[in-house]
Write an enzyme that holds these catalytic residues in place. Structure first.
Site, mmCIF file in Angstrom:
data_model
loop_
_atom_site.group_PDB
_atom_site.id
_atom_site.type_symbol
_atom_site.label_atom_id
_atom_site.label_comp_id
_atom_site.label_asym_id
_atom_site.label_seq_id
_atom_site.Cartn_x
_atom_site.Cartn_y
_atom_site.Cartn_z
ATOM 1 N N ASN A 13 0.867 -1.182 0.000
ATOM 2 C CA ASN A 13 0.000 0.000 0.000
ATOM 3 C C ASN A 13 0.903 1.231 0.000
ATOM 4 O OD1 ASN A 13 -1.859 2.003 0.433
ATOM 5 N ND2 ASN A 13 -2.416 1.380 2.514
ATOM 6 N N TRP A 14 1.026 1.849 -1.163
ATOM 7 C CA TRP A 14 1.955 2.977 -1.291
ATOM 8 C C TRP A 14 1.388 4.267 -0.710
ATOM 9 C CZ3 TRP A 14 4.360 2.568 -6.955
ATOM 10 C CH2 TRP A 14 5.071 1.354 -7.048
ATOM 11 N N GLU A 100 -7.142 4.812 7.631
ATOM 12 C CA GLU A 100 -6.838 6.222 7.316
ATOM 13 C C GLU A 100 -8.002 6.875 6.566
ATOM 14 O OE1 GLU A 100 -3.060 5.484 5.477
ATOM 15 O OE2 GLU A 100 -2.152 5.109 7.429
ATOM 16 N N GLY A 176 1.188 2.202 10.776
ATOM 17 C CA GLY A 176 2.118 3.334 10.694
ATOM 18 C C GLY A 176 2.749 3.718 12.015
ATOM 19 N N SER A 216 2.555 -2.073 10.525
ATOM 20 C CA SER A 216 3.980 -2.033 10.874
ATOM 21 C C SER A 216 4.742 -3.327 10.553
ATOM 22 C CB SER A 216 4.149 -1.654 12.351
ATOM 23 O OG SER A 216 3.619 -0.360 12.576
ATOM 24 N N GLY A 237 2.542 -1.268 4.385
ATOM 25 C CA GLY A 237 2.536 0.152 4.031
ATOM 26 C C GLY A 237 3.951 0.660 3.834
ATOM 27 N N GLY A 238 4.508 1.288 4.887
ATOM 28 C CA GLY A 238 5.830 1.922 4.810
ATOM 29 C C GLY A 238 6.895 1.047 4.164
HETATM 30 P P1 PGA Z 1 2.181 0.297 7.730
HETATM 31 O O1 PGA Z 1 0.794 0.505 6.961
HETATM 32 O O2 PGA Z 1 2.768 -1.002 7.232
HETATM 33 O O3 PGA Z 1 3.002 1.487 7.359
HETATM 34 O O4 PGA Z 1 1.853 0.232 9.189
HETATM 35 C C1 PGA Z 1 -0.065 -0.575 6.733
HETATM 36 C C2 PGA Z 1 -1.300 -0.075 6.028
HETATM 37 O O5 PGA Z 1 -1.712 1.056 6.262
HETATM 38 O O6 PGA Z 1 -1.901 -0.773 5.213
#
Ligand code: PGA
Length: 253
Positions: A13-14, A100, A176, A216, A237-238
């Site tokens: 997920n960019w 989000e 995140g 995370s 994500g990150g």
């Molecule tokens: P993250 O994000 O890996 O940065 O915690 C995951 C996501 O929002 O899908």
């Protein structure tokens, strides 16, 4: 491949990162670094990158997804993008109900449910997010929260349609934050998700729905989390924004 014979899925997920030229460069780095027997990779990129990435992905095994869509296929909805439009440009997945979207844009289980139904009807596979807040976890109501969300988000979705649906369990407090869920807690919530799906659709259908964990994930912690029987992969994500880090996850899964 998992013991059960299911193919693992890793979604990148960019979020709101990478303009088209940067997206093309990151896609190429990822695509050229994948090993032949790796898991199924789905890259969910910003709307402006979709066409570029979908064109690049056309000759590869990589699937492309959006991070949101509207609950109608056309009409006077300024600023929105419909599932039919996404399908039209070669996009085959869409993340729906991400925490989000709920936190910053007021999305609810009700609007997400409408999106889920239209996305499936329009030929997309929704990646449907559920997850508790830290307060809900501290109050001990995680199980109730997750099973109610599953019921609301899948309201009106028929059993055969679950063949084209992925559930992503993302504790809101883990997204995140750098704080990952404990192995034992993840095992428990996965069982709650399977039981909720089973009470709605029966055990056979429930067992076939892929469940991903997100929050995370990085190249250090993913093996412990993704080796749980009930987990079919991850939503990253990150760590999906750095090719080397993402490739460590997908090539070992
Ligand atoms: P993250 O994000 O890996 O940065 O915690 C995951 C996501 O929002 O899908």
């Amino acid at each position: 491949m998992k013991k059960s014979g299911k193919t693992r899925i890793i979604v990148g997920n960019w979020k709101m990162n990478k303009a088209p030229a940067e997206a093309a460069a990151l896609f190429s780095e990822i695509s050229s670094g994948l090993t032949a027997d790796c898991c199924r990779v789905i890259l969910c990129v910003p709307f402006v990158d979709l066409l570029t990435v979908a064109n690049l992905a056309a000759d590869t095994e990589i699937c492309v997804g959006a991070q949101n869509c509207h609950f109608d296929n056309e009409g006077a909805y300024t600023g929105e993008i419909s599932p039919a439009m996404l399908n039209n440009i070669g996009v085959n997945h869409v993340i729906l109900g991400h925490s989000e979207r709920r936190k910053y844009f007021g999305e609810t289980d009700e609007t997400t449910n409408k999106k889920v139904k239209l996305a499936i009807a329009s030929g997309l596979t929704p990646i449907v997010c559920v997850g508790e807040t830290l307060l809900e976890r501290d109050l001990g109501v995680t199980d109730e929260k997750i099973s109610i969300q599953i019921k609301k988000l899948l309201n009106g979705v028929l059993a055969p349609q679950l063949e084209n649906l992925i559930i992503a369990y993302e504790p809101v407090w883990a997204v995140g934050s750098g704080r990952c869920i404990d192995h034992a807690d993840l095992v428990h919530v996965c069982k709650v998700i399977r039981a909720s799906l089973s009470s709605l659709y029966g055990i056979k259908v429930a067992n076939n729905v892929p469940i991903l964990y997100g929050g995370s994930i990085n190249s250090q912690n993913f093996t412990d989390l993704l080796n749980i029987d009930d987990i079919d992969g991850g939503l990253v994500g990150g760590a999906s924004l750095v090719a080397e880090e993402f490739l460590k996850i997908v090539n070992c899964t």
